[in-house]
Motif scaffolding. Sequence first.
Motif, mmCIF file in Angstrom:
data_model
loop_
_atom_site.group_PDB
_atom_site.id
_atom_site.type_symbol
_atom_site.label_atom_id
_atom_site.label_comp_id
_atom_site.label_asym_id
_atom_site.label_seq_id
_atom_site.Cartn_x
_atom_site.Cartn_y
_atom_site.Cartn_z
ATOM 1 N N THR A 1 -72.790 6.978 -109.024
ATOM 2 C CA THR A 1 -72.817 5.962 -110.081
ATOM 3 C C THR A 1 -71.417 5.524 -110.509
ATOM 4 O O THR A 1 -71.281 4.559 -111.250
ATOM 5 C CB THR A 1 -73.582 6.472 -111.322
ATOM 6 N N ASN A 2 -70.402 6.237 -110.046
ATOM 7 C CA ASN A 2 -69.025 5.880 -110.351
ATOM 8 C C ASN A 2 -68.156 6.424 -109.237
ATOM 9 O O ASN A 2 -68.326 7.566 -108.817
ATOM 10 C CB ASN A 2 -68.601 6.479 -111.692
ATOM 11 N N ILE A 3 -67.224 5.603 -108.763
ATOM 12 C CA ILE A 3 -66.290 6.064 -107.740
ATOM 13 C C ILE A 3 -64.930 5.458 -108.017
ATOM 14 O O ILE A 3 -64.820 4.281 -108.358
ATOM 15 C CB ILE A 3 -66.784 5.722 -106.309
ATOM 16 N N GLY A 4 -63.915 6.300 -107.918
ATOM 17 C CA GLY A 4 -62.551 5.847 -108.156
ATOM 18 C C GLY A 4 -61.624 6.382 -107.086
ATOM 19 O O GLY A 4 -61.787 7.505 -106.615
ATOM 20 N N ILE A 5 -60.668 5.562 -106.711
ATOM 21 C CA ILE A 5 -59.652 5.979 -105.751
ATOM 22 C C ILE A 5 -58.449 6.466 -106.550
ATOM 23 O O ILE A 5 -57.901 5.729 -107.366
ATOM 24 C CB ILE A 5 -59.247 4.820 -104.824
ATOM 25 N N GLU A 6 -58.081 7.700 -106.308
ATOM 26 C CA GLU A 6 -56.950 8.311 -106.999
ATOM 27 C C GLU A 6 -55.899 8.719 -105.971
ATOM 28 O O GLU A 6 -56.132 8.633 -104.772
ATOM 29 C CB GLU A 6 -57.415 9.546 -107.789
ATOM 30 N N ARG A 7 -54.781 9.181 -106.446
ATOM 31 C CA ARG A 7 -53.698 9.605 -105.551
ATOM 32 C C ARG A 7 -54.162 10.707 -104.592
ATOM 33 O O ARG A 7 -53.801 10.710 -103.429
ATOM 34 C CB ARG A 7 -52.531 10.103 -106.391
ATOM 35 N N HIS A 8 -54.970 11.638 -105.078
ATOM 36 C CA HIS A 8 -55.436 12.771 -104.272
ATOM 37 C C HIS A 8 -56.612 12.411 -103.368
ATOM 38 O O HIS A 8 -56.960 13.161 -102.482
ATOM 39 C CB HIS A 8 -55.855 13.928 -105.181
ATOM 40 N N GLY A 9 -57.274 11.300 -103.632
ATOM 41 C CA GLY A 9 -58.465 10.916 -102.867
ATOM 42 C C GLY A 9 -59.448 10.161 -103.724
ATOM 43 O O GLY A 9 -59.108 9.135 -104.308
ATOM 44 N N TYR A 10 -60.664 10.685 -103.835
ATOM 45 C CA TYR A 10 -61.737 10.001 -104.557
ATOM 46 C C TYR A 10 -62.313 10.891 -105.651
ATOM 47 O O TYR A 10 -62.543 12.076 -105.434
ATOM 48 C CB TYR A 10 -62.891 9.649 -103.605
ATOM 49 N N ASP A 11 -62.567 10.286 -106.797
ATOM 50 C CA ASP A 11 -63.337 10.925 -107.861
ATOM 51 C C ASP A 11 -64.693 10.242 -107.862
ATOM 52 O O ASP A 11 -64.774 9.011 -107.885
ATOM 53 C CB ASP A 11 -62.678 10.744 -109.228
ATOM 54 N N VAL A 12 -65.751 11.048 -107.831
ATOM 55 C CA VAL A 12 -67.105 10.521 -107.723
ATOM 56 C C VAL A 12 -67.964 11.131 -108.817
ATOM 57 O O VAL A 12 -67.911 12.338 -109.052
ATOM 58 C CB VAL A 12 -67.707 10.867 -106.334
ATOM 59 N N GLU A 13 -68.747 10.300 -109.483
ATOM 60 C CA GLU A 13 -69.703 10.791 -110.470
ATOM 61 C C GLU A 13 -71.105 10.479 -109.961
ATOM 62 O O GLU A 13 -71.369 9.382 -109.483
ATOM 63 C CB GLU A 13 -69.492 10.136 -111.833
ATOM 64 N N LEU A 14 -71.975 11.463 -110.076
ATOM 65 C CA LEU A 14 -73.357 11.308 -109.631
ATOM 66 C C LEU A 14 -74.278 10.971 -110.794
ATOM 67 O O LEU A 14 -73.898 11.105 -111.955
ATOM 68 C CB LEU A 14 -73.829 12.596 -108.948
ATOM 69 N N SER A 15 -75.485 10.581 -110.477
ATOM 70 C CA SER A 15 -76.463 10.190 -111.494
ATOM 71 C C SER A 15 -76.843 11.340 -112.427
ATOM 72 O O SER A 15 -77.347 11.110 -113.520
ATOM 73 C CB SER A 15 -77.701 9.577 -110.847
ATOM 74 N N ASN A 16 -76.594 12.590 -112.023
ATOM 75 C CA ASN A 16 -76.856 13.736 -112.896
ATOM 76 C C ASN A 16 -75.598 14.156 -113.669
ATOM 77 O O ASN A 16 -75.541 15.235 -114.230
ATOM 78 C CB ASN A 16 -77.407 14.911 -112.093
ATOM 79 N N ASP A 17 -74.573 13.293 -113.666
ATOM 80 C CA ASP A 17 -73.301 13.493 -114.370
ATOM 81 C C ASP A 17 -72.395 14.556 -113.746
ATOM 82 O O ASP A 17 -71.370 14.915 -114.331
ATOM 83 C CB ASP A 17 -73.511 13.799 -115.856
ATOM 84 N N VAL A 18 -72.728 15.050 -112.563
ATOM 85 C CA VAL A 18 -71.832 15.956 -111.850
ATOM 86 C C VAL A 18 -70.684 15.118 -111.295
ATOM 87 O O VAL A 18 -70.897 14.038 -110.751
ATOM 88 C CB VAL A 18 -72.567 16.698 -110.701
#
Length: 152
Positions: free
Chosen positions: A120-137
């Motif tokens: 439900t959310n994805i961001g590109i950061e210096r280290h790689g990717y931050d991802v948020e799932l529908s269960n908030d993990v």
Amino acid sequence: MKKMFFIALAAISLMGAACNDDDNNGTDTIIQATDLPQAARSFVETHFPGATYTRVEKQSRADSDGSIYDVQLSNGFEIDFTAQGAWTDIDGNHQAIPAAIVPASISQYVTANYASQSVTNIGIERHGYDVELSNDVELVFNTNGQFIRIDR
């Protein structure tokens, strides 16, 4: 008495400046969608057909992730783009990010380990990717899309 008045006026002015909650201290400018880089407009047309632009802002300087454009769409998605039009962050506001956007290795990991969840959310950061799932993990992946850890 005049001195007290000017001190009070200065304090009020400083308090107002300190309460500004914009990322760029009020330097965001509302622009037309046609002022976005072509790559950003093509991305929206490809992955969010039928959505319209409800708000497009251009910042005077880039955020730490390189984003300079903040786009809100009629379907609730919010996307940040660089000056060249590459996405840096996509927030679905609890809606699934279109599968074609999520790197294949990340999609495979999510399917294998969180089969009933969606990104439900994805961001590109210096280290790689931050991802948020529908269960908030929240998951962290490296630049190759390999799982690193659950973000706490």
